[in-house]
Design a protein around this motif. Structure first.
Motif, mmCIF file in Angstrom:
data_model
loop_
_atom_site.group_PDB
_atom_site.id
_atom_site.type_symbol
_atom_site.label_atom_id
_atom_site.label_comp_id
_atom_site.label_asym_id
_atom_site.label_seq_id
_atom_site.Cartn_x
_atom_site.Cartn_y
_atom_site.Cartn_z
ATOM 1 N N ASP A 1 0.839 -1.214 0.000
ATOM 2 C CA ASP A 1 0.000 0.000 0.000
ATOM 3 C C ASP A 1 0.868 1.257 0.000
ATOM 4 O OD1 ASP A 1 -2.367 -1.433 -0.062
ATOM 5 O OD2 ASP A 1 -2.593 -1.466 2.133
ATOM 6 N N LEU A 2 1.953 1.194 0.772
ATOM 7 C CA LEU A 2 2.865 2.343 0.827
ATOM 8 C C LEU A 2 3.474 2.600 -0.564
ATOM 9 C CD1 LEU A 2 4.536 4.303 2.765
ATOM 10 C CD2 LEU A 2 6.238 2.490 2.827
ATOM 11 N N ILE A 3 3.889 1.527 -1.222
ATOM 12 C CA ILE A 3 4.483 1.664 -2.560
ATOM 13 C C ILE A 3 3.453 2.256 -3.526
ATOM 14 C CG2 ILE A 3 5.404 0.359 -4.540
ATOM 15 C CD1 ILE A 3 6.580 -1.640 -2.451
ATOM 16 N N LYS A 4 2.238 1.736 -3.460
ATOM 17 C CA LYS A 4 1.181 2.228 -4.353
ATOM 18 C C LYS A 4 0.919 3.721 -4.083
ATOM 19 C CE LYS A 4 -3.772 1.351 -5.294
ATOM 20 N NZ LYS A 4 -4.017 0.956 -6.687
ATOM 21 N N GLY A 5 0.877 4.074 -2.800
ATOM 22 C CA GLY A 5 0.658 5.483 -2.427
ATOM 23 C C GLY A 5 1.730 6.384 -3.038
ATOM 24 N N ILE A 6 2.978 5.939 -2.976
ATOM 25 C CA ILE A 6 4.077 6.761 -3.507
ATOM 26 C C ILE A 6 3.995 6.816 -5.033
ATOM 27 C CG2 ILE A 6 6.602 6.871 -3.768
ATOM 28 C CD1 ILE A 6 6.729 5.640 -0.877
ATOM 29 N N LYS A 7 3.701 5.679 -5.629
ATOM 30 C CA LYS A 7 3.632 5.605 -7.097
ATOM 31 C C LYS A 7 2.527 6.525 -7.642
ATOM 32 C CE LYS A 7 3.989 3.175 -11.184
ATOM 33 N NZ LYS A 7 4.972 3.786 -12.076
ATOM 34 N N GLU A 8 1.403 6.540 -6.916
ATOM 35 C CA GLU A 8 0.241 7.259 -7.461
ATOM 36 C C GLU A 8 0.020 8.616 -6.815
ATOM 37 O OE1 GLU A 8 -2.830 4.308 -7.084
ATOM 38 O OE2 GLU A 8 -2.024 3.135 -8.765
ATOM 39 N N GLU A 9 0.967 9.034 -5.988
ATOM 40 C CA GLU A 9 0.828 10.317 -5.300
ATOM 41 C C GLU A 9 0.599 11.439 -6.324
ATOM 42 O OE1 GLU A 9 3.344 12.963 -2.039
ATOM 43 O OE2 GLU A 9 4.248 11.236 -3.014
ATOM 44 N N ALA A 10 -0.411 12.285 -6.024
ATOM 45 C CA ALA A 10 -0.770 13.332 -6.996
ATOM 46 C C ALA A 10 0.089 14.568 -6.747
ATOM 47 C CB ALA A 10 -2.252 13.645 -6.869
ATOM 48 N N ASP A 11 1.403 14.428 -6.930
ATOM 49 C CA ASP A 11 2.256 15.607 -6.707
ATOM 50 C C ASP A 11 2.824 16.116 -8.031
ATOM 51 O OD1 ASP A 11 3.975 13.562 -7.277
ATOM 52 O OD2 ASP A 11 5.237 13.791 -5.501
ATOM 53 N N GLY A 12 2.221 15.663 -9.106
ATOM 54 C CA GLY A 12 2.632 16.161 -10.413
ATOM 55 C C GLY A 12 3.900 15.518 -10.944
ATOM 56 N N LYS A 13 4.562 14.660 -10.120
ATOM 57 C CA LYS A 13 5.786 14.006 -10.598
ATOM 58 C C LYS A 13 5.452 12.581 -10.987
ATOM 59 C CE LYS A 13 8.529 16.329 -7.102
ATOM 60 N NZ LYS A 13 8.995 16.049 -5.759
ATOM 61 N N GLU A 14 5.828 12.209 -12.177
ATOM 62 C CA GLU A 14 5.622 10.814 -12.548
ATOM 63 C C GLU A 14 6.680 9.968 -11.840
ATOM 64 O OE1 GLU A 14 5.330 8.255 -16.467
ATOM 65 O OE2 GLU A 14 4.687 10.353 -16.707
ATOM 66 N N LYS A 15 6.252 8.889 -11.212
ATOM 67 C CA LYS A 15 7.189 8.106 -10.412
ATOM 68 C C LYS A 15 7.575 6.815 -11.127
ATOM 69 C CE LYS A 15 6.944 10.661 -6.592
ATOM 70 N NZ LYS A 15 5.566 10.906 -6.266
ATOM 71 N N GLU A 16 8.867 6.637 -11.270
ATOM 72 C CA GLU A 16 9.373 5.336 -11.708
ATOM 73 C C GLU A 16 9.959 4.675 -10.469
ATOM 74 O OE1 GLU A 16 10.832 6.060 -16.274
ATOM 75 O OE2 GLU A 16 12.244 6.489 -14.677
ATOM 76 N N LEU A 17 9.401 3.539 -10.087
ATOM 77 C CA LEU A 17 9.856 2.896 -8.858
ATOM 78 C C LEU A 17 10.529 1.563 -9.145
ATOM 79 C CD1 LEU A 17 6.809 3.392 -6.436
ATOM 80 C CD2 LEU A 17 8.759 4.902 -6.811
ATOM 81 N N VAL A 18 11.633 1.330 -8.451
ATOM 82 C CA VAL A 18 12.273 0.010 -8.462
ATOM 83 C C VAL A 18 12.297 -0.461 -7.011
ATOM 84 C CG1 VAL A 18 14.395 -1.276 -8.896
ATOM 85 C CG2 VAL A 18 13.725 0.589 -10.431
ATOM 86 N N ILE A 19 11.781 -1.656 -6.774
ATOM 87 C CA ILE A 19 11.721 -2.170 -5.409
ATOM 88 C C ILE A 19 12.782 -3.257 -5.225
ATOM 89 C CG2 ILE A 19 10.219 -3.223 -3.647
ATOM 90 C CD1 ILE A 19 9.270 -0.435 -4.748
ATOM 91 N N VAL A 20 13.519 -3.152 -4.122
ATOM 92 C CA VAL A 20 14.478 -4.208 -3.768
ATOM 93 C C VAL A 20 13.980 -4.852 -2.482
ATOM 94 C CG1 VAL A 20 16.849 -4.693 -3.035
ATOM 95 C CG2 VAL A 20 16.416 -3.042 -4.875
#
Ligand code: ASP
Ligand code: MG
Length: 470
Positions: free
Chosen positions: A23-42
């Motif tokens: 859920d935390l990852i999804k929140g960061i990925k979809e956060e509406a802060d105008g920045k497109e997020k590319e996430l890599v999870i380890v």
């Protein structure tokens, strides 16, 4: 914004926690802060699993009983299945994950039966066996993300381009591997996928599994951060960040908001277990900031580790202790020069794989003192006895395990007069006698050794003297 985020064992202790991580990852990925997020999870292994595998492998060899292996594997399978079922709500995804787990656990079973029958555990087979912690965690975390609508794909270290040398148990990335990492990961990001990569494990060029040492998923994360030019690498832990001292020992120990790469390296090498010792190195050249983030307070900025050598005025920011250390004092014979003595000592200790924490040599003496982890004391003493069989190198040596090594760290002490004076006057006032002292010429670290019984008091006095937590 391109982010690499690593999640450690405690964050993955059970299905509920893994769901919260997703859920935390999804929140960061979809956060509406105008920045497109590319996430890599380890990801690291589920909580305690690496320890469990490390204990099981030698036990299996010792017992030599296949039915015991089967018992272990059954419990291990059940554990991972339960975690997956608790974390993954989508039935279809869960079924896929379960069959992936089943396949991987069969490979593990084969490997364990192999060492059980052979009665031998090599460094290579040990790495292969312990790699299953991460190999099983990655499909579970990726499945959990998929079940909440994130397009996640899981990769082993090798699949992600983590190509290492053959240093089993402590493998390092080979030159040129950064390009492979980039080539494997960036197309996934362009496709809006979220790669979930096994931390800690890599592969040789020939495809043999390796591990990068305990806590190595930090290292995987920063390697990837540097290779794909991430904006930041976040290491999520259940701690506030990097602390001015161990809060279990020092009252008023606080989170340090900012440390430089050099300070973080000094701290991780000198007993602060918050980071893998080699985790800083990969990002220095590319200047990728690292953040140690607190899972229990995700909004908190955590500790930022970066390029600016100094942001606070403090000369000394943190004090660390390495407990369970031994000091060995080695006195050379009159016929040998100190260089010859040192050469002989370090050669045999290196051959035995003894890690030296501190070294000192008083110029008027034909003697060298070294500090090592007490777990390696026997090995070190045996090695020294061996070079001394004819008595021409060493006159005598003594060892003392009742000591504690301590390091005062801060890049601000470089070129600042009086820091060492303050350290030792704090110790003097406290009545602590100092057994050994060393300071690297980088001046980022003043280390000393005191008696075990004085150590906590000494650390508190220094923490107070420099007002470290404030
Ligand atoms: N699972 C590995 C270990 O426990 C790697 C890690 O946690 O970073 O050492
Ligand atoms: Mg772990």
């Amino acid at each position: 914004m391109r982010l690499v985020m690593k999640f450690g064992g405690v964050a993955l202790a059970n299905g509920g926690k893994i769901k919260a991580v997703a859920d935390l990852i999804k929140g960061i990925k979809e956060e509406a802060d105008g920045k497109e997020k590319e996430l890599v999870i380890v990801t690291s292994a589920l909580f305690d699993v690496t320890d469990l595998l490390h204990e099981t492998a030698p036990r299996v060899v010792k017992e030599g009983r296949v039915e015991k292996v089967k018992e272990f594997v059954e419990a291990f399978r059940a554990k991972h299945d339960t975690v997956a079922s608790d974390a993954i709500a989508d039935e279809r995804v869960l079924n896929v994950v379960k069959s992936e787990l089943k396949e991987r656990i069969e490979e593990l079973e084969k490997a364990l039966i192999g060492i059980c029958l052979l009665g031998e555990l090599t460094a290579r087979s040990c790495d292969y066996i312990v790699s299953f912690g991460e190999r099983l965690a990655a499909p579970i975390l990726a499945g959990t993300l998929q079940s909440i609508g994130i397009d996640a794909v899981h990769l082993t270290g090798g699949e992600a381009g983590i190509i290492t040398n053959k240093g089993f148990g402590n493998a390092q990335l080979i030159t040129g591997a950064e390009a492979t990492i980039r080539a494997r990961i960036t197309p996934l990001l362009a496709d809006n996928k979220v790669p979930v990569i096994c931390g800690y494990i890599g592969e040789t060029k020939e495809g043999i599994t390796t591990t990068t040492g305990r806590g190595g998923s930090d290292y995987t994360a920063t390697l990837i951060g540097a290779a794909i030019d991430a904006d930041e690498t976040w290491l999520w832990k259940e701690t506030e960040g990097i602390m001015s001292a161990d809060p279990k020992i020092i009252k008023d120990a606080r989170k340090i908001p900012y440390v430089s790469y050099m300070e973080a390296m000094e701290l991780s090498y000198f007993g602060a277990s918050v980071l893998h010792p080699r985790a800083i190195e990969p990002v220095i050249k590319k200047k990728v900031p690292i953040r140690v983030k607190n899972l229990l307070m995700p909004e908190d900025e955590g500790t930022l580790i970066g390029n600016k050598s100094e942001q606070t005025k403090k000369a000394a920011k943190a004090i660390t202790l390495i407990e369970n250390t031994s000091i060995i004092n080695i006195v050379g014979t009159a016929v040998k020069s100190i260089s010859e003595l040192a050469a002989r000592i370090f050669t045999v200790l290196a051959a035995e794989g003894v890690d030296i924490i501190m070294i000192s040599h008083g110029s008027s003496e034909r003697a060298i003192s070294i500090v090592i982890n007490s777990a390696q004391r026997k090995k070190a003493i045996n090695a020294l006895q061996n070079i001394n069989s004819n008595g021409t190198v060493i006159r005598d040596f003594t060892s003392n395990s009742n000591v504690c090594a301590m390091g005062v760290v801060g890049t601000g002490m470089a070129g600042t007069p009086g820091v060492a004076g303050k350290v030792f006057s704090a110790l003097g006032k406290e009545g602590v006698s100092v057994i050994m002292i060393s300071q690297g010429s980088s001046e980022y670290n003043i280390s000393f050794v005191a008696k075990k019984e004085d150590a906590y008091r000494a650390a508190q006095a220094i923490h107070d003297m420099f007002e470290m937590g404030k």
